[in-house]
Design an enzyme around this catalytic site. Structure first.
Site, PDB file in Angstrom:
ATOM      1  N   GLU A  86       0.828  -1.218   0.000  1.00 60.33           N
ATOM      2  CA  GLU A  86       0.000   0.000   0.000  1.00 60.33           C
ATOM      3  C   GLU A  86       0.861   1.266   0.000  1.00 60.33           C
ATOM      4  O   GLU A  86       0.396   2.339   0.396  1.00 60.33           O
ATOM      5  CB  GLU A  86      -0.947   0.025   1.221  1.00 60.33           C
ATOM      6  N   HIS A  99      -2.649   1.979   8.682  1.00 63.37           N
ATOM      7  CA  HIS A  99      -3.745   1.174   8.123  1.00 63.37           C
ATOM      8  C   HIS A  99      -3.866  -0.122   8.913  1.00 63.37           C
ATOM      9  O   HIS A  99      -2.858  -0.753   9.226  1.00 63.37           O
ATOM     10  CB  HIS A  99      -3.458   0.860   6.654  1.00 63.37           C
ATOM     11  N   HIS A 132      -6.916  -3.588   9.921  1.00 67.60           N
ATOM     12  CA  HIS A 132      -8.172  -4.261   9.590  1.00 67.60           C
ATOM     13  C   HIS A 132      -9.078  -4.275  10.818  1.00 67.60           C
ATOM     14  O   HIS A 132      -9.359  -5.341  11.378  1.00 67.60           O
ATOM     15  CB  HIS A 132      -7.869  -5.679   9.072  1.00 67.60           C
ATOM     16  N   GLU A 192     -17.792  10.334  22.525  1.00 66.99           N
ATOM     17  CA  GLU A 192     -16.427  10.806  22.276  1.00 66.99           C
ATOM     18  C   GLU A 192     -16.135  11.067  20.782  1.00 66.99           C
ATOM     19  O   GLU A 192     -15.274  11.881  20.452  1.00 66.99           O
ATOM     20  CB  GLU A 192     -15.469   9.732  22.804  1.00 66.99           C
ATOM     21  N   HIS A 251     -12.691  -3.893   4.009  1.00 68.01           N
ATOM     22  CA  HIS A 251     -11.235  -4.076   4.103  1.00 68.01           C
ATOM     23  C   HIS A 251     -10.650  -3.527   5.407  1.00 68.01           C
ATOM     24  O   HIS A 251      -9.977  -4.251   6.127  1.00 68.01           O
ATOM     25  CB  HIS A 251     -10.537  -3.432   2.890  1.00 68.01           C
TER      26      HIS A 251
END
Ligand code: 13P
Ligand code: ZN
Length: 271
Positions: A116, A139, A141, A169, A210
């Site tokens: 990525e 990043h 999952h 929050e 994803h």
């Protein structure tokens, strides 16, 4: 020279990878992180002009020319990063024309940065324009964020409101909301440009089916955004399908934004 694997910036990366793994958001090789480093700080440990290998980018990324980044390796298991940073992490220097990058440390055994890397570099370029102190793209999952993306429309408004309404929050932590993009093939410039487009308005971008990207000035900020969004998503998934007797209303959300003076709150997402 001092050992860069024990430098404060590599140590911080080693620790956050371990923490993310322990949350269950980075199974196997899932997830990737990149951090912009200060060239002078890196030069205290290694020769930043000693390019071991050079790799072309899918398309030039001139906004990030010359920058040095600490990036997780493609295929690296976050659970292994702490004990073997030199294999599972690396430091790259983007070329002066932004068309390629050189590996200046790490990725031992022939590895390379995350698949990525396009998205990371493009997001850094966009976020730096919004905030000169921006440093981190993360990043992972996040389980409930992914689950949620199956059952609500994949729009910025739907995701932002749902997350704000399930956790008080959330409005305070990301008043600007979150970006969300439909499922796409990952690991390409195409998803990178789509994500970077969202990053013009948001520090968080959700990839449907994803995972999630969080960004910030620091590891704490990027991780804190992901944690808070995932907490909202966890509550959303726990209450999904149950009769809802009360919620955080649009007026309540406006009241939070007004009380804390959250000038960038997306009031246009509220009814
Ligand atoms: P990498 O191992 O190449 O970083 O890929 C993991 C991932 O999460 C892809 O989206
Ligand atoms: Zn992923």
């Amino acid at each position: 020279m001092k050992n860069i694997a024990d430098s404060p910036f590599v140590l911080e990366m080693r620790k956050i990878c371990t923490l993310l793994y322990s949350h269950g958001w980075d199974e196997r090789n899932g997830g990737n992180i990149s951090i912009i480093l200060e060239n002078d700080k890196v030069a205290e440990y290694i020769d930043i002009n000693d390019i071991k290998r050079s790799i072309a980018l899918e398309s030039p990324k001139p906004d990030m020319a010359g920058k040095i980044l600490l990036v997780t390796a493609s295929g690296s298991y976050f659970k292994n990063v702490y004990d073997d940073p030199e294999r599972n992490l690396g430091i790259i220097r983007i070329s002066d024309d932004g068309a390629s990058y050189g590996i200046i440390w790490g990725y031992s055994g022939g590895g390379k940065p995350t698949s990525e890397v396009s998205t990371h570099i493009l997001c850094h370029g966009v976020r730096l324009k919004q905030d000169p102190e921006h440093r981190v793209v993360m990043h992972c999952h996040a389980t409930n964020i992914i689950a949620m993306s199956f059952i609500i429309p994949v729009t910025d408004k739907a995701f932002s409101k749902a997350l704000w309404q399930t956790c008080t929050e959330s409005m305070y932590v990301f008043p600007e909301g979150v970006g969300a993009i439909e499922w796409m093939v990952c690991g390409s410039d195409e998803i990178g440009y789509a994500t970077a487009e969202k990053m013009k308005d948001y520090r968080i971008c959700i990839w449907a089916q994803h995972g999630i990207f969080g960004t910030g000035k620091s590891v704490d900020e990027a991780f804190g955004l992901i944690e808070t969004a995932e907490k909202g998503a966890e509550i959303y998934m726990k209450i999904a399908g149950h009769p809802i007797l009360q919620t955080i209303t649009d007026d309540n959300l406006r009241a939070i934004a007004e009380h804390f003076g959250l000038k960038n709150a997306r009031f246009d997402f509220l009814d």
